[in-house]
Design an enzyme around this catalytic site. Sequence first.
Site, mmCIF file in Angstrom:
data_model
loop_
_atom_site.group_PDB
_atom_site.id
_atom_site.type_symbol
_atom_site.label_atom_id
_atom_site.label_comp_id
_atom_site.label_asym_id
_atom_site.label_seq_id
_atom_site.Cartn_x
_atom_site.Cartn_y
_atom_site.Cartn_z
ATOM 1 N N HIS A 246 38.528 41.654 25.062
ATOM 2 C CA HIS A 246 37.733 41.862 26.283
ATOM 3 C C HIS A 246 36.878 43.119 26.107
ATOM 4 O O HIS A 246 37.316 44.080 25.470
ATOM 5 C CB HIS A 246 38.666 42.006 27.495
ATOM 6 C CG HIS A 246 37.927 41.944 28.795
ATOM 7 N ND1 HIS A 246 37.236 43.024 29.304
ATOM 8 C CD2 HIS A 246 37.748 40.924 29.668
ATOM 9 C CE1 HIS A 246 36.676 42.661 30.453
ATOM 10 N NE2 HIS A 246 36.957 41.394 30.691
ATOM 11 N N GLU B 253 30.933 36.924 27.879
ATOM 12 C CA GLU B 253 30.920 37.853 29.008
ATOM 13 C C GLU B 253 29.890 38.948 28.744
ATOM 14 O O GLU B 253 30.198 39.952 28.084
ATOM 15 C CB GLU B 253 32.300 38.494 29.185
ATOM 16 C CG GLU B 253 33.402 37.520 29.531
ATOM 17 C CD GLU B 253 34.505 38.175 30.362
ATOM 18 O OE1 GLU B 253 34.850 37.596 31.397
ATOM 19 O OE2 GLU B 253 34.997 39.251 29.994
ATOM 20 N N GLY C 55 31.719 42.912 36.754
ATOM 21 C CA GLY C 55 32.044 43.788 37.866
ATOM 22 C C GLY C 55 30.833 44.437 38.517
ATOM 23 O O GLY C 55 30.970 45.350 39.325
ATOM 24 N N LYS D 22 43.054 41.827 35.514
ATOM 25 C CA LYS D 22 42.905 43.213 35.042
ATOM 26 C C LYS D 22 44.073 44.046 35.578
ATOM 27 O O LYS D 22 45.187 43.529 35.661
ATOM 28 C CB LYS D 22 41.521 43.757 35.428
ATOM 29 C CG LYS D 22 40.408 42.807 34.959
ATOM 30 C CD LYS D 22 39.026 43.376 35.039
ATOM 31 C CE LYS D 22 38.014 42.335 34.554
ATOM 32 N NZ LYS D 22 36.646 42.833 34.504
ATOM 33 N N GLU E 170 36.322 45.501 27.984
ATOM 34 C CA GLU E 170 36.975 46.734 28.452
ATOM 35 C C GLU E 170 37.926 47.275 27.391
ATOM 36 O O GLU E 170 38.138 48.480 27.297
ATOM 37 C CB GLU E 170 37.688 46.457 29.786
ATOM 38 C CG GLU E 170 36.672 46.331 30.920
ATOM 39 C CD GLU E 170 37.087 45.417 32.065
ATOM 40 O OE1 GLU E 170 38.271 45.080 32.166
ATOM 41 O OE2 GLU E 170 36.191 45.041 32.850
ATOM 42 N N ASN F 9 41.242 36.664 35.484
ATOM 43 C CA ASN F 9 41.685 37.872 34.776
ATOM 44 C C ASN F 9 41.915 38.934 35.850
ATOM 45 O O ASN F 9 40.953 39.498 36.378
ATOM 46 C CB ASN F 9 40.608 38.316 33.776
ATOM 47 C CG ASN F 9 40.940 39.649 33.129
ATOM 48 O OD1 ASN F 9 42.049 40.175 33.298
ATOM 49 N ND2 ASN F 9 39.996 40.194 32.379
ATOM 50 N N SER G 6 30.833 38.434 36.983
ATOM 51 C CA SER G 6 30.446 38.255 38.387
ATOM 52 C C SER G 6 30.312 36.786 38.793
ATOM 53 O O SER G 6 29.433 36.423 39.569
ATOM 54 C CB SER G 6 29.153 39.023 38.705
ATOM 55 O OG SER G 6 29.357 40.412 38.496
HETATM 56 P P1 13P Z 1 34.113 40.072 37.161
HETATM 57 O O1 13P Z 1 34.267 38.612 37.506
HETATM 58 O O2 13P Z 1 34.830 40.976 38.104
HETATM 59 O O3 13P Z 1 32.695 40.443 36.903
HETATM 60 O O4 13P Z 1 34.889 40.278 35.759
HETATM 61 C C1 13P Z 1 34.610 39.430 34.712
HETATM 62 C C2 13P Z 1 35.592 39.691 33.637
HETATM 63 O O5 13P Z 1 35.551 40.723 32.996
HETATM 64 C C3 13P Z 1 36.607 38.676 33.394
HETATM 65 O O6 13P Z 1 37.299 38.917 32.210
#
Ligand code: 13P
Length: 250
Positions: free
Chosen positions: A96, A167, A173, A13, A98, A11, A211
């Site tokens: 997601h 997640e 992150g 982002k 976010e 992803n 992560s």
């Molecule tokens: P990270 O791997 O950067 O923690 O992000 C995970 C994520 O949100 C994937 O959709």
Amino acid sequence: MSKPLKLMVGNWKMHGDLSANAAFVAGLTAEVSELSCRAALCVPTVYLAQMQDLLAASPVELGAQDVSAHEAGAYTGEVSAQMLRDFSVRYAIVGHSERRLFHAETDALVAVKVQRALAVGITPIVCVGESLTEREAGQTEAVVKRQLAAVIQANGHCISEIVVAYEPVWAIGTGLTASPEQAQQVHAVLRTQLLAASSHADRVAVLYGGSMTPHNAADLLAQPDVDGGLIGGASLKAPDFLSLLKAASR
Ligand code: 13P
């Protein structure tokens, strides 16, 4: 029946640019033919056309990071499932954390987005996960079950066509990863819930995200109910993503 191949999804982002994307794919495709896992990259919408071309000859499939809840119409800025399909999009991340957090997406809205994706043959990757406060309050199981239940209720027997990604919000992150045992515990809960909804749900891949790195991937992927990964930061550099694909190919 042999276990299906692991599914590793990057992803990106809101990262990438035309030249960096081309360099990434050049680095990836040099080696990717030898892998024995499934792989996809969910890229920003504006790069779908570029990535469709770049990935055309590779086994890495294309994904989007969201999909509109509407089929078509006066929805400025929205991108429909059918439009994504025009660019050979195979997967779309839906719900997601976010988007739930920064765009106020509700369980009900996420469930409709899943319907839109399925209606055009795109596999939705449905994200669920608890916040740190919810985990500390012992609500992890209740939260992920509530999030998945909304999707199950709206999608009935089609539920076996989705992918689920667990997640934990506190692991995204942050460099904090759920331990393999913590991940397995939640994945088993999700698996049981899916199987109760459809006898075909054993084919649903349940991915872990938060992560995941080349260092911790093998232990997470060794868990019986961890069918792959949804990877943010470590999917942005071709060598890291390649290492993750190799970890999933064992
Ligand atoms: P990270 O791997 O950067 O923690 O992000 C995970 C994520 O949100 C994937 O959709």
